[in-house]
Design an enzyme around this catalytic site. Sequence first.
Site, PDB file in Angstrom:
ATOM      1  N   ASN A  14       0.835  -1.207   0.000  1.00  0.00           N
ATOM      2  CA  ASN A  14       0.000   0.000   0.000  1.00  0.00           C
ATOM      3  C   ASN A  14       0.871   1.260   0.000  1.00  0.00           C
ATOM      4  O   ASN A  14       0.550   2.241  -0.668  1.00  0.00           O
ATOM      5  CB  ASN A  14      -0.960  -0.007   1.192  1.00  0.00           C
ATOM      6  CG  ASN A  14      -2.176  -0.865   0.924  1.00  0.00           C
ATOM      7  OD1 ASN A  14      -3.038  -0.505   0.124  1.00  0.00           O
ATOM      8  ND2 ASN A  14      -2.254  -2.020   1.562  1.00  0.00           N
ATOM      9  N   HIS A 110      -8.761  -0.837   5.471  1.00  0.00           N
ATOM     10  CA  HIS A 110      -9.160  -2.137   6.035  1.00  0.00           C
ATOM     11  C   HIS A 110      -9.657  -3.029   4.891  1.00  0.00           C
ATOM     12  O   HIS A 110     -10.459  -2.584   4.066  1.00  0.00           O
ATOM     13  CB  HIS A 110     -10.261  -1.956   7.083  1.00  0.00           C
ATOM     14  CG  HIS A 110     -10.663  -3.250   7.703  1.00  0.00           C
ATOM     15  ND1 HIS A 110      -9.903  -3.859   8.686  1.00  0.00           N
ATOM     16  CD2 HIS A 110     -11.705  -4.072   7.456  1.00  0.00           C
ATOM     17  CE1 HIS A 110     -10.468  -5.007   9.009  1.00  0.00           C
ATOM     18  NE2 HIS A 110     -11.569  -5.159   8.288  1.00  0.00           N
ATOM     19  N   GLY A 149     -12.250   3.825  18.514  1.00  0.00           N
ATOM     20  CA  GLY A 149     -12.588   2.400  18.393  1.00  0.00           C
ATOM     21  C   GLY A 149     -11.720   1.689  17.366  1.00  0.00           C
ATOM     22  O   GLY A 149     -10.812   2.270  16.780  1.00  0.00           O
ATOM     23  N   ASP A 151     -11.741   0.184  13.829  1.00  0.00           N
ATOM     24  CA  ASP A 151     -12.460   0.190  12.543  1.00  0.00           C
ATOM     25  C   ASP A 151     -13.857   0.814  12.646  1.00  0.00           C
ATOM     26  O   ASP A 151     -14.761   0.460  11.886  1.00  0.00           O
ATOM     27  CB  ASP A 151     -12.576  -1.242  11.963  1.00  0.00           C
ATOM     28  CG  ASP A 151     -11.226  -1.894  11.740  1.00  0.00           C
ATOM     29  OD1 ASP A 151     -10.265  -1.174  11.447  1.00  0.00           O
ATOM     30  OD2 ASP A 151     -11.140  -3.128  11.857  1.00  0.00           O
TER      31      ASP A 151
HETATM   32  C1  GRF Z   1      -3.386  -4.810   3.789  1.00  0.00           C
HETATM   33  O1  GRF Z   1      -4.214  -5.885   3.459  1.00  0.00           O
HETATM   34  C2  GRF Z   1      -4.153  -3.824   4.608  1.00  0.00           C
HETATM   35  O2  GRF Z   1      -5.476  -3.705   4.247  1.00  0.00           O
HETATM   36  C3  GRF Z   1      -4.051  -4.435   5.948  1.00  0.00           C
HETATM   37  O3  GRF Z   1      -2.715  -4.933   6.017  1.00  0.00           O
HETATM   38  C4  GRF Z   1      -2.266  -5.237   4.720  1.00  0.00           C
HETATM   39  C5  GRF Z   1      -0.984  -4.504   4.489  1.00  0.00           C
HETATM   40  O4  GRF Z   1      -0.305  -4.880   3.348  1.00  0.00           O
HETATM   41  N1  GRF Z   1      -4.451  -3.527   6.960  1.00  0.00           N
HETATM   42  P1  GRF Z   1       0.957  -4.066   2.844  1.00  0.00           P
HETATM   43  O5  GRF Z   1       1.985  -4.026   3.974  1.00  0.00           O
HETATM   44  O6  GRF Z   1       0.531  -2.692   2.436  1.00  0.00           O
HETATM   45  O7  GRF Z   1       1.509  -4.854   1.679  1.00  0.00           O
END
Ligand code: GRF
Length: 213
Positions: A14, A110, A149, A151
């Site tokens: 990400n 998420h 909280g 999420d």
């Molecule tokens: C992703 O699936 C994100 O939604 C979750 O953790 C994962 C992280 O993946 N919270 P990366 O480290 O960005 O590859």
Amino acid sequence: MLRLAVLVSGGGTNLQAILDAIESGGITNAEIAVVISNNRDAYALERAKAHGVESVCISPRDFADRAAFHAALLEKLDSCAVDLIVLAGFLVVIPEEMVARYQNRIINIHPSLIPAFCGTGYYGLRVHEAALARGVRVTGATVHFVDEGTDTGPILLQKAVEVLPGDTPETLQRRVMEQAEWKLLPQAIDLIANGRVSVADGRVTIQREADGT
Ligand code: GRF
């Protein structure tokens, strides 16, 4: 120029999507001030370095207690003059002081359509295992603001992804990342950086562009 801190724990795909979008112009008016990982071995740190972005590890293991860890985290964010904190696979519970100080300035991605398969214990592959166990036909990803909280904060963007016959948690995780997460997170940052997002009474409003898009 919106100054971002991206908080990571793992592979950082990400983070990579954000770095790429900044370079390609998919995100405008934003720059990454710092990448912070709680895990020294996170590959995300290498991705930041490869793009010349400051990266640091702040691990709870290096501090006497949780309070000292939290203080170090906040100090780093404050010293980098961060406008928006992006949780991109950050597996640490965010301290209350941080939520209070950065109210409506922390977003999280998420890997489900909240309110399904979210809350305490739903992270990583567990989310996709639960979706498959329930037999849902559609899942997806959500970008939301972070409140006290887990999420539960105001929802900014969501994107649906189809569950296919024969999916395993791993194949589903990959499709949700490719089709939803890597698009939604840069899009969310771009909207915020261009002043198109407001939060009031737990709801998010997204302003349309002048041309109606
Ligand atoms: C992703 O699936 C994100 O939604 C979750 O953790 C994962 C992280 O993946 N919270 P990366 O480290 O960005 O590859």
